[in-house]
Design an enzyme around this catalytic site. Sequence first.
Site, PDB file in Angstrom:
ATOM      1  N   THR A 195       0.852  -1.187   0.000  1.00  0.00           N
ATOM      2  CA  THR A 195       0.000   0.000   0.000  1.00  0.00           C
ATOM      3  C   THR A 195       0.887   1.236   0.000  1.00  0.00           C
ATOM      4  O   THR A 195       2.061   1.168   0.354  1.00  0.00           O
ATOM      5  CB  THR A 195      -0.921   0.037   1.238  1.00  0.00           C
ATOM      6  OG1 THR A 195      -1.851   1.125   1.107  1.00  0.00           O
ATOM      7  CG2 THR A 195      -0.132   0.254   2.515  1.00  0.00           C
TER       8      THR A 195
ATOM      9  N   ARG B 281      -8.399  -3.574  12.308  1.00  0.00           N
ATOM     10  CA  ARG B 281      -7.018  -3.775  11.871  1.00  0.00           C
ATOM     11  C   ARG B 281      -6.134  -4.182  13.050  1.00  0.00           C
ATOM     12  O   ARG B 281      -5.283  -5.053  12.933  1.00  0.00           O
ATOM     13  CB  ARG B 281      -6.474  -2.513  11.181  1.00  0.00           C
ATOM     14  CG  ARG B 281      -5.133  -2.755  10.487  1.00  0.00           C
ATOM     15  CD  ARG B 281      -4.742  -1.626   9.539  1.00  0.00           C
ATOM     16  NE  ARG B 281      -5.636  -1.584   8.396  1.00  0.00           N
ATOM     17  CZ  ARG B 281      -6.572  -0.653   8.199  1.00  0.00           C
ATOM     18  NH1 ARG B 281      -6.735   0.332   9.045  1.00  0.00           N
ATOM     19  NH2 ARG B 281      -7.352  -0.700   7.135  1.00  0.00           N
TER      20      ARG B 281
ATOM     21  N   ASP C 219      -7.028  -5.874   3.151  1.00  0.00           N
ATOM     22  CA  ASP C 219      -8.202  -5.348   2.487  1.00  0.00           C
ATOM     23  C   ASP C 219      -9.216  -5.149   3.592  1.00  0.00           C
ATOM     24  O   ASP C 219      -9.449  -6.054   4.397  1.00  0.00           O
ATOM     25  CB  ASP C 219      -8.727  -6.294   1.405  1.00  0.00           C
ATOM     26  CG  ASP C 219      -9.690  -5.571   0.473  1.00  0.00           C
ATOM     27  OD1 ASP C 219      -9.324  -4.490  -0.024  1.00  0.00           O
ATOM     28  OD2 ASP C 219     -10.812  -6.070   0.252  1.00  0.00           O
ATOM     29  N   SER C 220      -9.740  -3.965   3.662  1.00  0.00           N
ATOM     30  CA  SER C 220     -10.636  -3.676   4.767  1.00  0.00           C
ATOM     31  C   SER C 220     -11.795  -2.833   4.285  1.00  0.00           C
ATOM     32  O   SER C 220     -11.745  -2.221   3.213  1.00  0.00           O
ATOM     33  CB  SER C 220      -9.876  -2.963   5.891  1.00  0.00           C
ATOM     34  OG  SER C 220      -9.163  -1.859   5.386  1.00  0.00           O
TER      35      SER C 220
ATOM     36  N   ASN D  85      -0.696   3.863   1.509  1.00  0.00           N
ATOM     37  CA  ASN D  85      -1.459   4.561   2.541  1.00  0.00           C
ATOM     38  C   ASN D  85      -0.588   4.667   3.785  1.00  0.00           C
ATOM     39  O   ASN D  85      -0.353   3.687   4.490  1.00  0.00           O
ATOM     40  CB  ASN D  85      -2.753   3.776   2.825  1.00  0.00           C
ATOM     41  CG  ASN D  85      -3.640   4.480   3.841  1.00  0.00           C
ATOM     42  OD1 ASN D  85      -3.170   5.108   4.783  1.00  0.00           O
ATOM     43  ND2 ASN D  85      -4.940   4.342   3.655  1.00  0.00           N
TER      44      ASN D  85
END
Length: 195
Positions: free
Chosen positions: A7, A180, A70-71, A9
């Site tokens: 990612t 998470r 993946d959330s 992010n």
Amino acid sequence: MDFILATNNMKKLAEMQRILSPLGINVVTAKMLGKEIPDVEENGTTFEENARIKAVSACEVMNMPAIADDSGLCVDYLDGAPGIYSARFSGGHGNDEQNNDLLLEKLSGVPMEERTAYYVCAICCVFPDGREITVRGECHGNIGFERDGNEGFGYDPLFIINGKAFGRYSAEEKDKISHRGNALRLLTKELEKTI
């Protein structure tokens, strides 16, 4: 040991670093190593499948252990939507404001007791030798009637747990109960058996 995080992010990176660093795992992105992982099509039908797609791609490109998550948010009144489409609920990808607006619109007039929802985080860790670990964490709450707080990201200003929106939780408070955080604790247990 370095693990590549599939990612860009930086908020996800910081969250994973906080929880995995006590294991001696240094989580980095490809960008931090001066490389790039090509975007992959997240065409899975579950959070677990999409996490695996990203982790396998990152592991193959970087030839090092890779972690991907993946959330998303599942709202019971909306039959589990936005689900795996949480980041692109309103059409574009990652527009938190528009996604929150659309969610509030779809829940207009719905009483609090019917606004139950849960966050899901599936994390997949893939090693160059073919080993794989997949875990899933959840966090259950309700969707508020208006945004509250500026912490976190995504639907956090609308997601209420223990009477408070995630948008008002500090990072450390959120880590203790979030989807998470829960998934990363499960991953930590599995990694302790592996590394």
